[in-house]
Design a protein around this motif. Structure first.
Motif, PDB file in Angstrom:
ATOM      1  N   ILE A   1      45.392  31.509  46.536  1.00 11.62           N
ATOM      2  CA  ILE A   1      46.261  32.461  45.830  1.00 11.62           C
ATOM      3  C   ILE A   1      47.462  32.829  46.691  1.00 11.62           C
ATOM      4  O   ILE A   1      48.599  32.917  46.204  1.00 11.62           O
TER       5      ILE A   1
ATOM      6  N   GLU B   1      43.600  32.992  37.176  1.00 12.66           N
ATOM      7  CA  GLU B   1      42.413  33.713  37.623  1.00 12.66           C
ATOM      8  C   GLU B   1      42.075  34.855  36.663  1.00 12.66           C
ATOM      9  O   GLU B   1      40.903  35.092  36.365  1.00 12.66           O
TER      10      GLU B   1
ATOM     11  N   SER C   1      45.335  39.329  40.836  1.00 13.63           N
ATOM     12  CA  SER C   1      44.727  37.997  40.760  1.00 13.63           C
ATOM     13  C   SER C   1      43.634  37.813  41.809  1.00 13.63           C
ATOM     14  O   SER C   1      42.605  37.173  41.546  1.00 13.63           O
ATOM     15  N   ILE C   2      43.845  38.361  42.991  1.00 16.82           N
ATOM     16  CA  ILE C   2      42.835  38.237  44.045  1.00 16.82           C
ATOM     17  C   ILE C   2      41.535  38.924  43.615  1.00 16.82           C
ATOM     18  O   ILE C   2      40.439  38.398  43.852  1.00 16.82           O
TER      19      ILE C   2
END
Length: 373
Positions: A26, A37, A239-240
């Motif tokens: 990412i 994601e 997103s992480i």
């Protein structure tokens, strides 16, 4: 031996390499907001919940607020929940301009009492514009959703299931989101499915509500960056966090079974002792976000456990109707007697999937010896 209330790091060895590899990808592609994601997590989590749609958002409190807004609840409306919950349940209601009000809990399960719910509705239906019910799935056990839904259908009320502690729980073979208009989730790090920071989600079987929730979470837009259909909020999951949750979701059932086995050990160790262990309905799957007992002299016992290097918690020591934040509602001590009694007796014992039998034995032996002494 020092025993924490919760040890998140015990599960990290299992997922560490996979998580670090995903985070590196990412970072390398610099897609920190939105993207694959998020899309994949929403699909995988909705499948896990056996519900058509999932909408990722910033945290569990936002999830409740977005659900309320999607259902067009606001000023002039009343939403019913319980005083035995974290304040996020109630403050989301007032954040959208609605009035929050409370009904007492069932003494065995600590979840919303359907009898008290209907009693409140019958008493107030002509004076208040009651629009919705927020039952709270507490400690890992779902509220009595068949009974709640029967009442909601009778009075034409919306239902939002607060499932911050109910990942994977069931009643009558159905989980959060399969009953209400929405179920909302928190992925705070300490939850059964926890992110590496704040994150939340809503699930619903209603496609229209899902689309509206999606827009509300992202400045009122849907697939067009500079076209805003409605006014919304900035409540997007990073997103992480989605990547971490996708990895952890694969292990959630395994971790849940470990929690259940640990709860069964506690039950056996504490059987026939002067301690009230968790009550589980015959038709329920309890996922034990917390293992909560009731004891006399709770505060003294908690303090002595701390002196013996064993951490315990209280969820929750001050009912919402007695919190300074809700003085304006005019409640007083005695208005919700079950909640008030429970809040003075409950104690959350250490609970996480990798908690060992040796640690549990030490905890129980210490509790029993301190009670005798």
């Amino acid at each position: 031996m020092s025993i924490p209330f919760m040890e998140l790091s015990d599960s990290y060895d299992l997922i560490y390499d996979e998580v670090m590899e995903k985070i590196k990808k990412i970072i390398d592609n610099t897609r920190f907001i939105g993207g694959k994601e998020i899309i994949k997590f929403e699909k995988e989590f909705s499948d896990y919940c056996n519900v058509k749609n999932a909408v990722a958002c910033g945290n569990g409190t936002d999830a409740i607020m977005i659900a309320l807004k999607a259902l067009d609840i606001g000023p002039g409306d009343t939403v019913i929940t319980v005083p035995h919950t974290f304040i996020a349940t109630a403050e989301a209601v007032t954040a959208v301009g609605a009035e929050v009000d409370f009904v007492d809990i069932d003494e065995k399960t600590y979840t919303m009492s359907p009898e008290k719910l209907e009693e409140y509705i019958e008493k107030n239906i002509d004076e208040k514009n009651i629009k919705a019910i927020i039952p709270v799935h507490l400690y890992g056990q779902m509220a009595d959703m068949p009974a709640v839904m029967e009442i909601a259908d009778k009075y034409d009320l919306k239902v939002i299931e607060d499932s911050a502690q109910g990942h994977g729980a069931q009643i009558d073979g159905m989980g959060p989101g399969e009953y209400g208009d929405f179920a909302t989730f928190s992925f705070y790090p300490g939850k059964n499915l926890g992110a590496f920071g704040d994150a939340g989600a809503l699930v619903t079987n209603d496609d229209g509500l899902a689309k509206k929730a999606k827009m509300l979470s992202n400045h009122g837009r849907y697939n067009e960056k500079y076209t805003h259909q409605i006014e919304g909020y900035n409540s997007r999951m990073d997103s992480i966090q989605a990547a971490v949750l996708r990895i952890k979701l694969k292990y959630l059932d395994q971790w849940t079974e470990m929690r259940i086995k640990n709860a069964e050990k506690y039950d056996e160790f504490l059987k026939d002792k002067d301690i009230v262990t968790p009550f589980v309905r015959d038709d329920s799957k309890h996922v034990y976000h917390l293992y909560v007992v009731r004891v006399n002299d709770r505060d003294e016992l908690k303090s002595k456990l701390k002196d013996n290097n064993i951490s315990a918690g209280i969820h929750y020591p001050i009912p919402l109707h007695l919190q300074p934040a809700y003085n304006y509602l005019g409640y007083k001590k005695g208005d919700f007697p079950v909640t008030e009694q429970v809040s003075e007796e409950i104690l959350s014992l250490p609970m996480w999937p990798e908690l060992t039998s040796k640690e549990q034995t030490e905890i129980v032996d210490k509790i029993l010896s301190l009670q005798k002494g």
